[in-house]
Each structure stands twice: as C-alpha cells, then as structure tokens.
Design a protein around this motif. Structure first.
Motif, PDB file in Angstrom:
ATOM      1  N   LYS A   1       0.864  -1.179   0.000  1.00  0.00           N
ATOM      2  CA  LYS A   1       0.000   0.000   0.000  1.00  0.00           C
ATOM      3  C   LYS A   1       0.901   1.229   0.000  1.00  0.00           C
ATOM      4  O   LYS A   1       1.786   1.352   0.845  1.00  0.00           O
TER       5      LYS A   1
ATOM      6  N   THR B   1      -0.370   1.703   5.497  1.00  0.00           N
ATOM      7  CA  THR B   1       0.504   2.113   4.402  1.00  0.00           C
ATOM      8  C   THR B   1       1.907   1.543   4.580  1.00  0.00           C
ATOM      9  O   THR B   1       2.472   1.593   5.663  1.00  0.00           O
TER      10      THR B   1
ATOM     11  N   SER C   1       0.947   5.495  -0.178  1.00  0.00           N
ATOM     12  CA  SER C   1       0.231   6.764  -0.074  1.00  0.00           C
ATOM     13  C   SER C   1       1.097   7.878  -0.634  1.00  0.00           C
ATOM     14  O   SER C   1       2.317   7.741  -0.743  1.00  0.00           O
TER      15      SER C   1
ATOM     16  N   VAL D   1       5.312   5.955   1.709  1.00  0.00           N
ATOM     17  CA  VAL D   1       4.671   7.238   1.430  1.00  0.00           C
ATOM     18  C   VAL D   1       5.579   8.053   0.520  1.00  0.00           C
ATOM     19  O   VAL D   1       6.795   8.093   0.695  1.00  0.00           O
TER      20      VAL D   1
ATOM     21  N   ILE E   1      -2.307   9.634   7.087  1.00  0.00           N
ATOM     22  CA  ILE E   1      -2.219   8.512   6.158  1.00  0.00           C
ATOM     23  C   ILE E   1      -2.766   7.228   6.772  1.00  0.00           C
ATOM     24  O   ILE E   1      -2.828   7.070   7.985  1.00  0.00           O
ATOM     25  N   ASP E   2      -3.146   6.324   5.894  1.00  0.00           N
ATOM     26  CA  ASP E   2      -3.663   5.016   6.292  1.00  0.00           C
ATOM     27  C   ASP E   2      -2.646   4.297   7.181  1.00  0.00           C
ATOM     28  O   ASP E   2      -1.456   4.245   6.861  1.00  0.00           O
TER      29      ASP E   2
ATOM     30  N   ASP F   1      -2.797   4.154  -3.418  1.00  0.00           N
ATOM     31  CA  ASP F   1      -3.923   3.815  -2.550  1.00  0.00           C
ATOM     32  C   ASP F   1      -4.635   5.050  -2.014  1.00  0.00           C
ATOM     33  O   ASP F   1      -5.846   5.013  -1.769  1.00  0.00           O
ATOM     34  N   GLU F   2      -3.889   6.117  -1.795  1.00  0.00           N
ATOM     35  CA  GLU F   2      -4.526   7.352  -1.357  1.00  0.00           C
ATOM     36  C   GLU F   2      -3.619   8.531  -1.685  1.00  0.00           C
ATOM     37  O   GLU F   2      -2.391   8.403  -1.714  1.00  0.00           O
TER      38      GLU F   2
ATOM     39  N   ARG G   1       7.541   3.258   5.524  1.00  0.00           N
ATOM     40  CA  ARG G   1       6.758   3.774   6.644  1.00  0.00           C
ATOM     41  C   ARG G   1       7.565   3.808   7.944  1.00  0.00           C
ATOM     42  O   ARG G   1       7.214   4.513   8.875  1.00  0.00           O
TER      43      ARG G   1
END
Length: 539
Positions: free
Chosen positions: A346, A438, A348, A441, A434-435, A389-390, A488
């Motif tokens: 994932k 994640t 971001s 990033v 953020i998720d 993802d975002e 992350r």
C-alpha cells in the motif's frame, strides 16, 4: 605528511586539519591557509591550530583521487570532478556493472591513505548512477603510494566498467505434461517477455512440446535453424539430474552442460549449457514468477556479453540467499504496475500545498496557470494516474481556493493551521492522516508540475525494503530530485521535525538504504519559485 599543532606564525601554506569558527565566518578543514586566513584566525582569538604539513613529494587529495579514479574507470564510466579528496564514478549508460576485484583489492591493500569503494558487482545500473567512490583519507598522499596504485591499474585496465545490454533474439521452449494448465505456460511466457523487454530483447519463436527428451531435442534443432542468439527452456517439471529430460536433449543436439544447479536461492535448479556456440538456459521453477532470482543473475550477464563459467556460478554462494524465507511463496503472475501496487503493498502520497509562495509576492503560485490549468492540478493528476492507494493534499494558505481547484479529484484534504511555522508542520499534518496500513509514502511538492506518472511508478517498482531500498530518490543525470518515496518506518522520525525543514537530513543518516532511481526526464528537478521562471519555461 606531518600532522601537528603549531602557532599561527608558522601556519601559512599549511592545511587546516579541523574546521574552525571565526568571528565573522568559518574556515573549513582542508583549507590551504593564506596570509589573510591567518589574520582572521588571530582576530578570532586563536593562537595555535592543528594543521597538516605535506611532504615535498606528497600529492594533494583532489589530484590523487582524480588520478586514481581516471585510471580505474573503464568503459562507459564517467569520472566526476573531485572535491574534499573524493572522486565519484558514475555509469555513463544503462548496463551491467562489471568489477575486476583482484586489482581493486590490490589497490586497497597498498596503503590506508587511498581507498576505493564500489556497489555490488554484476548488478544492473542506470545512466548517472553512482557506482564507485575513490576517497583519499588524509589531505595528501605520498607520490610513491599513488604511483603504486596507478601501476596496478595500468597493468589491469577496465577495473570498473559498465557492460551495455545487447539486443538479442531468444528461442523459447516450454514443455507440458498432462494436467498442466495452458494458463501457466501463458503466464510464464508473459513473465519472460517482461524480463527480456528490460534487456531490449524479445522472443523470436516459442515452441511448446511434451516433456520428453525426443520432443525437446526436436524443438532445439528447429530453433537452431531460426538462428536465435540464446535458447531458454522451461520444463514442466524441475530438472533433477544431468541425465534428466532437458539436459539430455541438449547433449543429444551436440551441446554440453556447463553447470547444473547454483548456490543461489531462489534459483537453485538453474541449468546452463551451450549448443553450437550458443548459450542454453534451463529455467528454474521460480523463474515463472517475476520476483528476482538466480535466473535473473545469469540472464543479465549473458545479455551484457559477460561470459559465465561453472566456476562463476559456484562462487555465487556468498550473498546467494536472496531472501530469508521460511516457506515458498506462490508464484505471482506478472501484474500490471497498478496491480502490483494494490496487491503487494500500500502506497500513499502527500502533496505539500500549504505554503505562501512569498517569492511570488501576493500570488499563490499553486493557483497560477501553468499549461492552461492551475499548477497544483498537475502533480495531483500525476499521482491519481499512478494508481496509489490514497492521495493526501495538505492545505494552509488559501486552503479553500486550493480545494476548489481540485474539487473533481478523489483526494483527501487536511488543513494545516500552523503552515506559517514552516514546512515540517505540513509534513506532519499529512503523515498523521495517512492510512495506518501504508507500507510507503511519497512526499510531493505542489510546485513540481513536470513530474510524470511513469516516474512515480518507477519509484514504486524499485522500492524493496528486503533489498535495502527503503528510500527511493529520483535522479536525472546524477542529480537528486523530488518526490521521494519513504518506507513507513521513517514516519515516526519525520513526526519529530520542527521548523521550516523537511526530511532531507534522513537521506544522509540512512545513506546505506537510499536507492537512487534514474529518470528519463528532468521533471524531478524542476520546481518554480518565481513568476519569471514560470513564464520562461512556458515560452
């Protein structure tokens, strides 16, 4: 070279050993002290300083570093201008890094004052990538030391070189047994095509036959008539012995088995042969997956015209455990980059769009028209095209106008009321949003409209924490740019930032896991801070 503390009256034309703070400025270590420097030191209250005094035959650090770098740099290697006793070598073109370790070790054995460091050999490198650094440890080197190193390099030229990948034609044979789904063979072809595309090569013809030595022999002979450069064979079952189906077919055609098996996992069951002066590769089962394995190591060498012997393969054991695995993963189909992102990790993105653009006067540059639309829309659109993802947009100054300019994008907005306190506050605001799941990033600047979705996808594709690629930094012609992709695990450190700073210092702190990703265009270097810069670019 003599290293000692002396009085200022003796210090002219010596080398300053350590940086010193002066009343009005700072003298950096390595400075050849002039009369004016001595006066400043006296005015700043110094009476004695630590200096280095070169001997008559000593060679200054930059000259020594550049001379040695030029001597060991081989084909397709650029030598950069030296600074502070360091001279870097960079790849002139994409290719495979080849290093002659024996003379390089001999050079490092000469004396502690001269050192040569490289990245791992036989890895794919990209144009502009740093591949080696030559560092002079003291401020000068004895001429005799340098000459000994240069003599070694002269006797063994091309110590560090880049072997370009050559376009080759491939004949591909796949065998089948009862119950083997055609979709598995289709996927294997797709994975191999992707590997060959990276090497600017392709499959000329594919033959599918029964898993029988006679059938495989017939297929090999047919492809030899097609005049292919390399034969690759994927057996329905793994090769278990030199007398198994695939190796037997190779020898039946007049070929030889160079080596069976390799001390690399995944990739243990690779088979390397030669038939009528052409290499034949028996794929291990793991090569049905796009995941890096021993097959890729051999493939890269062959397509760079770097010969591979049995001894070469047997020496691959150190570092040959590519992953520490407790169970075999299911082979992954070759996914689109979008699917790779969605299924394997994932990712971001945070767009920093809160600043006041003070150098623009009373205008918010992110809302200025750039190529017929507000500048902020360019990076936002790029990120949305990159299948993340975002996407989080951090606003502050003229927040509503920024949101209105992006009202047709599915992005998450977070307002930073403390934006005037500096860049770190916007970064923290984004990171706190953020998720939680994640994996990585991407930190983006809103004023970089020329960044492409291809570049973003390339950063994601090369992100691999297991291979020490936890921070992916885009480069163009050797210069680092933005945006940067972070694992992350660095988020907690970023959350401790204060003031008008970003996370650049972490690049130096964690240099060993920074991975430079060479880009095909300069968009990662282009930001716009003045109206004139925007005007000039659009003209």
């Amino acid at each position: 070279m003599e290293f000692k503390e002396i009085s200022l009256c003796q210090a002219e034309n010596t080398i300053l050993a350590h940086s010193l703070n002066l009343t009005k400025s700072k003298l950096k270590k390595g400075t050849l002290l002039s009369k004016e420097d001595i006066i400043e030191l006296e005015e700043s209250g110094y009476q004695e300083i630590m200096v280095a005094i070169p001997a008559e035959d000593d060679i200054s650090e930059n000259i020594a570093a550049e001379n040695l770098a030029s001597a060991i740099a081989g084909e397709l290697v650029d030598v950069e201008k030296p600074t502070t006793g360091r001279c870097n070598l960079r790849a002139k073109k994409d290719g495979l890094l080849v290093i002659d370790r024996t003379p390089l070790d001999q050079i490092n054995f000469v004396h502690e004052s001269l050192t040569v460091a490289t990245i791992e050999p036989f890895v794919q490198v990209y144009q502009g990538q740093l591949i080696s650094t030559i560092k002079v440890i003291p401020y000068a080197v004895a001429n005799a030391t340098l000459q000994t190193c240069l003599a070694i390099a002269k006797e063994k030229p091309n110590i560090i070189r880049v072997a370009p990948f050559k376009s080759k034609t491939v004949g591909f044979i796949q065998t089948r047994v009862n119950g083997l789904k055609p979709s598995i063979l289709d996927k294997t072809t797709k994975v191999l095509l992707q590997r060959l595309k990276r090497l600017n090569s392709h499959i000329t013809q594919e033959i599918r036959c029964q898993h029988d030595s006679g059938e495989v022999t017939k297929a090999i002979k047919e492809l030899q008539g097609r005049d292919v450069d390399i034969l690759i064979i994927s057996g329905a079952t793994a090769v278990a012995d030199r007398n198994d189906v695939v190796p037997s077919a190779i020898t039946e055609c007049g070929g030889e088995i160079i080596h069976f098996g390799m001390p690399v996992d995944p990739g243990n069951l690779l088979l390397l042969g030669r038939c009528h002066e052409k290499y034949v590769l028996g794929m291990p089962g793991c090569a049905r997956s796009p995941k890096f394995n021993g097959f890729d190591i051999i493939l890269d060498r062959l397509f760079a015209d770097v010969p591979v012997t049995a001894k070469d393969i047997m020496k691959m054991g150190v570092g040959g455990l590519l992953k520490e695995i407790t169970e075999r993963p299911q082979p992954r189909a070759l996914l689109s980059k979008k699917d790779k992102v969605k299924k394997s990790m994932k990712v971001s993105a945070i767009v920093l769009a809160a600043g006041q653009s003070r150098r623009m006067g009373d205008v918010n540059k992110l809302l200025m028209t750039f190529n017929e639309q507000p500048m902020i829309r360019h990076i936002t659109n790029t990120l949305k095209e990159s299948c993340l993802d975002e996407v989080i947009v951090v606003t502050g100054f003229e927040a509503e106008q920024i949101k209105n300019s992006l009202d047709d994008y599915d992005v998450k907005f977070v307002n930073n009321p403390d934006y005037e306190q500096g860049l770190s506050t916007s970064l923290i605001a984004g990171l706190q949003t953020i998720d939680k799941k994640t994996d990585a990033v991407i930190i983006c600047l809103g004023d970089m409209p020329m960044v492409t979705s291809e570049g973003i996808k390339q950063l994601i594709e090369e992100f691999d924490p297991d291979a020490n690629k936890e921070i992916c930094v885009p480069t163009y012609q050797g210069k680092r740019g933005n945006p940067i992709l972070w694992s992350r695990r660095f988020i907690n450190e970023m959350l401790q930032l204060e003031g008008d700073v970003g996370a650049k210092h972490l690049l130096f702190k964690y240099d060993d896991i920074v991975h430079e990703v060479s880009m095909q265009d300069s968009g990662v270097l282009l930001d716009f801070d003045t109206r004139q810069a925007i005007s000039d670019f659009q003209e």
